[in-house]
Design a protein around this motif. Structure first.
Motif, PDB file in Angstrom:
ATOM      1  N   SER A   1     -95.244  43.856  55.785  1.00  0.00           N
ATOM      2  CA  SER A   1     -94.823  44.492  57.034  1.00  0.00           C
ATOM      3  C   SER A   1     -95.978  44.704  57.993  1.00  0.00           C
ATOM      4  O   SER A   1     -95.762  44.911  59.191  1.00  0.00           O
ATOM      5  N   ASN A   2     -97.221  44.615  57.515  1.00  0.00           N
ATOM      6  CA  ASN A   2     -98.371  44.838  58.374  1.00  0.00           C
ATOM      7  C   ASN A   2     -99.000  43.522  58.842  1.00  0.00           C
ATOM      8  O   ASN A   2     -99.045  43.238  60.033  1.00  0.00           O
ATOM      9  N   CYS A   3     -99.467  42.701  57.888  1.00  0.00           N
ATOM     10  CA  CYS A   3    -100.170  41.460  58.244  1.00  0.00           C
ATOM     11  C   CYS A   3     -99.257  40.243  58.272  1.00  0.00           C
ATOM     12  O   CYS A   3     -99.697  39.151  58.645  1.00  0.00           O
TER      13      CYS A   3
ATOM     14  N   LYS B   1     -89.397  52.254  53.080  1.00  0.00           N
ATOM     15  CA  LYS B   1     -88.562  51.111  52.690  1.00  0.00           C
ATOM     16  C   LYS B   1     -89.123  49.798  53.226  1.00  0.00           C
ATOM     17  O   LYS B   1     -88.404  48.965  53.778  1.00  0.00           O
ATOM     18  N   ILE B   2     -90.426  49.593  53.080  1.00  0.00           N
ATOM     19  CA  ILE B   2     -91.063  48.368  53.563  1.00  0.00           C
ATOM     20  C   ILE B   2     -91.998  47.851  52.485  1.00  0.00           C
ATOM     21  O   ILE B   2     -92.606  48.629  51.736  1.00  0.00           O
ATOM     22  N   PRO B   3     -92.158  46.523  52.377  1.00  0.00           N
ATOM     23  CA  PRO B   3     -93.115  45.940  51.428  1.00  0.00           C
ATOM     24  C   PRO B   3     -94.502  45.841  52.039  1.00  0.00           C
ATOM     25  O   PRO B   3     -94.656  45.654  53.251  1.00  0.00           O
ATOM     26  N   ILE B   4     -95.512  45.958  51.180  1.00  0.00           N
ATOM     27  CA  ILE B   4     -96.909  45.903  51.612  1.00  0.00           C
ATOM     28  C   ILE B   4     -97.656  45.003  50.636  1.00  0.00           C
ATOM     29  O   ILE B   4     -97.479  45.112  49.409  1.00  0.00           O
ATOM     30  N   CYS B   5     -98.503  44.145  51.148  1.00  0.00           N
ATOM     31  CA  CYS B   5     -99.282  43.265  50.274  1.00  0.00           C
ATOM     32  C   CYS B   5    -100.410  44.047  49.610  1.00  0.00           C
ATOM     33  O   CYS B   5    -100.758  45.161  50.027  1.00  0.00           O
ATOM     34  N   SER B   6    -100.997  43.452  48.593  1.00  0.00           N
ATOM     35  CA  SER B   6    -102.052  44.116  47.823  1.00  0.00           C
ATOM     36  C   SER B   6    -103.284  44.383  48.676  1.00  0.00           C
ATOM     37  O   SER B   6    -103.954  45.405  48.520  1.00  0.00           O
ATOM     38  N   HIS B   7    -103.618  43.470  49.587  1.00  0.00           N
ATOM     39  CA  HIS B   7    -104.821  43.627  50.403  1.00  0.00           C
ATOM     40  C   HIS B   7    -104.694  44.841  51.332  1.00  0.00           C
ATOM     41  O   HIS B   7    -105.607  45.673  51.410  1.00  0.00           O
ATOM     42  N   CYS B   8    -103.555  44.947  52.025  1.00  0.00           N
ATOM     43  CA  CYS B   8    -103.356  46.083  52.930  1.00  0.00           C
ATOM     44  C   CYS B   8    -103.274  47.388  52.158  1.00  0.00           C
ATOM     45  O   CYS B   8    -103.783  48.432  52.605  1.00  0.00           O
TER      46      CYS B   8
END
Length: 468
Positions: free
Chosen positions: A52-54, A69-76
């Protein structure tokens, strides 16, 4: 914080995930295998395939913010990124792909995704099974059929609409295509080259006007009725029956040859020869001319498979020879090989230009003549040679050539197998006569006179033949 948290992180994992918090100091994690609690359930509608960020594609394991209720990658997540209403102290879940997706199955979610991507990419079960080394071909097919096509895994999977052709086989309708949809066979005029190339085949009658074994009917031309009062009536009757049986055998052989010509496409001789010519470099003409004798024993597809297999072997041998040649020159990369090949062709062109320039007496610097064009004008305005040297690397018989023979075959544009045939023919004639004239060599070889002269001079120079 999420309820019923499952502490499944090791100390090393926890150390890697540490970042400053504003409000919370202790975080609890949840894995993908949550219980049936509605607060912890993640529906398919809430799931997204990118961060949801990058906005990069998510790769397991990644994180899911329970509050936003949003997915986030490991880096963020590891960098403690905050965006929009999301804060880095929100409760989260760790989404992994090592869990079992369907009940009564031992396939992990990672294997399921790999299989589905391979199905979309290849559309071939053998290629799909190669992407799953721990699964056999039958296991992959049965799993896809049971859990996806039959929808035994989940009711959320799309349902395939059944039609009548799915349940009942489609009936065979004869003569479905109209005559206008088919190609009209070639119809050449009599006494033309195309007409003779079709071996007497008449497309209008779909038959051969000139029969194979035309003398077969001569067996019956002299048969006459036998009088029953003849004392040799029984013997003559048996003799005539034997003649008729011999005639029938020749008719069956005639029909067999017709079937062979129709099935294998031998009616158009030029088309057949052009098809075989593609194997001149890999299989070579002497070999496939021997193989076509077995054409009558094979189906058309099987015979073509045999030739294509041998053709592929020849291509692999050619590639291996070129790789070995590149490696011997210290080239280990594909880019280096392409650059070497390009520079080699330029070098050959410059070398030919230099030889042609040196042969012109008026361009000799020792002979000073007025109004002589410069060398630059010569190279720009000169006419290019008709043929370039032949690349014989990897051709059949290449490994048997010496360095001088390689240069000769490349310059004269002779394949190694043809060179050995011509050489053996001239050497045998020289042994027979004790010497060999150039005129005799031209009569025997029946090739271009310039090629014959260069080959003759080389064999004389190396001592294979002697001049009279």
């Amino acid at each position: 914080m999420a309820h019923n948290a499952n502490m499944d992180l090791t100390e090393e994992d926890a150390a890697d995930l540490q970042f400053p918090k504003e409000k919370k100091e202790v975080l609890k994690t949840l894995n993908m295998n949550v219980d049936n609690d509605s607060n912890n359930h993640i529906s398919l509608r809430e799931f997204k395939a990118s961060c949801s960020n990058c906005l990069i594609d998510l790769v397991a394991p990644h994180f899911f913010c329970v509050e936003c209720k949003i997915p986030i990658c490991s880096h963020c997540f590891c960098n403690g990124v905050e965006f929009s209403v999301h804060k880095n102290d929100h409760n989260y879940q760790i989404l992994k792909d090592t869990f079992v997706l369907f009940e009564n199955s031992d396939w992990t979610a990672k294997e399921e995704i790999t299989m589905l991507k391979a199905v979309l990419r290849y559309g071939n079960w053998n290629a799909v099974a190669n992407e799953l080394p721990k699964r056999t071909l039958n296991e992959v097919k049965d799993h896809y059929d049971y859990f996806y096509l039959k929808r035994k895994g989940s009711n959320l999977l799309p349902k395939i609409k059944e039609t009548q052709t799915d349940v009942f086989a489609e009936p065979i309708v004869p003569y479905r295509l109209k005559i206008n949809n088919t190609e009209d066979p070639p119809r050449f005029q009599p006494n033309t080259t195309g007409y003779s190339a079709m071996a007497g085949y008449n497309p209008a009658r779909s038959d051969f006007e000139y029969e194979y074994d035309t003398s077969a009917e001569d067996l019956l031309s002299n048969l006459k009725p036998i009088d029953e009062s003849d004392p040799h009536y029984s013997l003559m009757t048996k003799l005539q029956c034997a003649i008729i049986e011999s005639y029938n055998r020749r008719l069956r052989e005639r029909q067999r040859w017709k079937a062979i010509m129709r099935k294998h496409g031998l009616i158009l001789t030029r088309k057949c020869l052009s098809w075989l010519s593609r194997y001149d470099i890999t299989i070579t003409k002497p070999v496939y001319m021997k193989l076509i004798r077995f054409m009558q024993l094979c189906e058309p597809e099987h015979f073509e498979f045999i030739l294509e297999g041998l053709h592929r072997i020849g291509e692999l041998k050619l590639h291996i020879s070129r790789l070995c040649d590149f490696r011997s020159k210290g080239i280990t990369t594909l880019g280096g090989a392409q650059l070497y090949h390009k520079l080699k062709n330029q070098h050959e062109e410059y070398k030919k230009d230099l030889k042609l320039f040196q042969k012109q007496s008026r361009y000799n610097w020792k002979q000073v003549q007025p109004n002589v064009p410069s060398a630059t004008e010569f190279f720009v305005n000169k006419r290019r040679p008709a043929f370039a040297p032949l690349d014989i690397l990897g051709m059949p018989g290449y490994e048997k050539l010496s360095v001088k023979e390689m240069d000769l075959c490349s310059t004269v544009r002779l394949t190694p197998t043809l060179y050995f045939e011509l050489k053996n023919l001239l050497v045998a004639e020289n042994k027979k006569m004790g010497h060999l004239k150039l005129q005799t060599a031209r009569r025997l070889l029946k090739i271009d006179v310039n090629k014959t002269r260069k080959l003759y001079d080389y064999l004389v120079e190396e001592g294979f033949i002697t001049k009279p």
